[in-house]
Design an enzyme around this catalytic site. Structure first.
Site, PDB file in Angstrom:
ATOM      1  CG  HIS A 257       0.292  44.878  37.758  1.00 12.28           C
ATOM      2  ND1 HIS A 257       1.257  44.042  38.261  1.00 12.28           N
ATOM      3  CD2 HIS A 257      -0.890  44.222  37.869  1.00 12.28           C
ATOM      4  CE1 HIS A 257       0.681  42.921  38.683  1.00 12.28           C
ATOM      5  NE2 HIS A 257      -0.614  43.009  38.450  1.00 12.28           N
ATOM      6  CG  ASP A 279      -2.232  43.266  44.071  1.00  9.85           C
ATOM      7  OD1 ASP A 279      -2.710  42.594  45.014  1.00  9.85           O
ATOM      8  OD2 ASP A 279      -2.821  43.413  42.992  1.00  9.85           O
TER       9      ASP A 279
END
Length: 392
Positions: A257, A279
């Site tokens: 990410h 996450d």
């Protein structure tokens, strides 16, 4: 039965420093003063190990094949929550906020009663739900379902989530502050329901982010992801992290990410406000391979290491990293020792969320701690003074 347990020969992670001091935990699992000791105190020698407060996970969507947004029946959903709570101490996590992305109001109302704060022996504490949506910017939806998104001005909080869930289950809520009516919702959430508001999945500019903070928001969700990029003429939400009084901001330190250099830059902008999150999605903790999709991802999913993509494409679905690996990544990328890195999953989370019973190894707080190597590898996790799952 011992009236207390004292851990000796340990180095405690305290506000970014290592402090050599014993840790004493009473029979109920809470930290007490080191002296005086009762005669039947058990002594455990940790052999100069590093100990950190138990890790706190602010954003996790699922693991071991279970996703917090997928509901079939009460028994199997509760079993899924319990299974994750039992699993997470392997990665040093002793408390977590199960995260529900944008779903229909009916699904929110089905799952949220199962996500209110709860305790099970030997398991990570469920600290309450992190609701990510449905008040998000469609242009920054990421993997969220735009069909279920709402404009704050046209939907009440109570209609979407249910008043009881707002009072009992929801502890943090991600919202785009630039949407019509968002500032009123932020004020209501923080003042009436004492819910922390995080800004994310948002196209907000810097001023709109500031307005969100003035209304009561104190967090940014997975900074740099699903928001406007930092620009030299318009810093956007990401520009808030270096303010004199910054919000707390979360980062996914998985090299998927975010680029490692961005993680280092963000951390150094405010070490006391940086929070690491995974996450992670429901394939976390499972072997590599191909897995079926589900309602949100109607394609086969391909897991390779921490990365999950739609089968035969490069389309990213999510990550499967553990919070302990995020810490080790931050250590390498920001070139900091373990005692500084763990602040981002302990003290900083507790401060952001107003937690009084955990996050620091202090008298009166829970005896939740993690035994670590200098390399950040989890050796043991202790919950309320009892040894839990080994990280090996």
């Amino acid at each position: 039965m011992a009236s207390a347990t004292q851990f000796i020969n340990c180095r405690q992670c305290v506000s970014g420093s290592l402090i050599s001091a014993p840790l004493t935990i009473d029979s109920k699992g809470f930290i007490i003063p080191n002296f005086p000791l009762s005669e039947n105190t058990q002594i455990i020698d940790l052999e100069n190990a590093i100990i950190s407060p138990g890790f706190l996970e602010l954003q996790i969507n699922g693991a071991l094949g279970f996703h917090f947004a997928h509901y079939s029946d009460p028994a199997s959903y509760q079993a899924g929550v319990n299974k994750l709570a039992k699993y997470l101490p392997k990665t040093g996590v002793t408390g977590f906020y199960p995260t529900v992305p944008t779903v229909s109001s009916s699904v929110f109302k089905q799952v949220l009663p199962f996500l209110k704060p709860t305790e099970n022996p030997g398991s990570a504490s469920v600290l309450g739900a992190h609701v990510e949506g449905p008040f998000l910017a469609p242009s920054k939806k990421g993997a969220h379902d735009a069909a279920n998104m709402h404009i704050p001005a046209s939907s009440t909080l109570e209609n979407i989530y249910g008043e009881k869930n707002l009072r009992e289950s929801i502890k943090v809520l991600t919202m785009a502050p630039e949407l019509p009516g968002a500032l009123d919702h932020i004020a209501q959430l923080t003042k009436q329901y004492e819910v922390r508001v995080s800004m994310g999945h948002s196209a907000a500019d810097y001023k709109q982010g500031n307005d969100g903070m003035k209304a009561g928001a104190n967090l940014i969700t997975h900074t740099f992801n699903a928001m406007n990029p930092l620009h030299h003429r318009e810093p956007g939400l990401a520009g808030l992290i270096s303010d004199p009084s910054p919000p707390y901001f979360s980062l996914i330190a998985d090299a998927i990410h975010l680029h490692p250099r961005i993680v280092g830059i963000a951390y150094r902008s405010s070490p006391s406000h940086c929070i690491l999150i995974t996450d992670s999605i429901e394939l976390s903790g499972l072997p590599d391979g191909t897995y079926p999709g589900h309602a949100q991802i109607p394609f086969n999913q391909f897991k390779e290491g921490n990365k999950v993509t739609i089968e035969n494409t490069n389309t990213l679905i999510g990550t499967c990293i553990g919070l302990d690996e995020c810490i080790r990544n931050l250590m390498a990328w920001a070139e900091i020792p373990i005692q500084e890195a763990v602040r981002c999953v302990t003290e900083n989370v507790a401060d952001a969320m107003g937690l009084k019973d955990r996050g620091r190894l202090e008298v009166g707080k829970r005896g939740d701690f993690v035994v670590l190597g200098v390399d950040g590898v989890v050796k043991e996790t202790w919950i309320l003074g009892k040894k839990g799952t080994s990280g090996d």
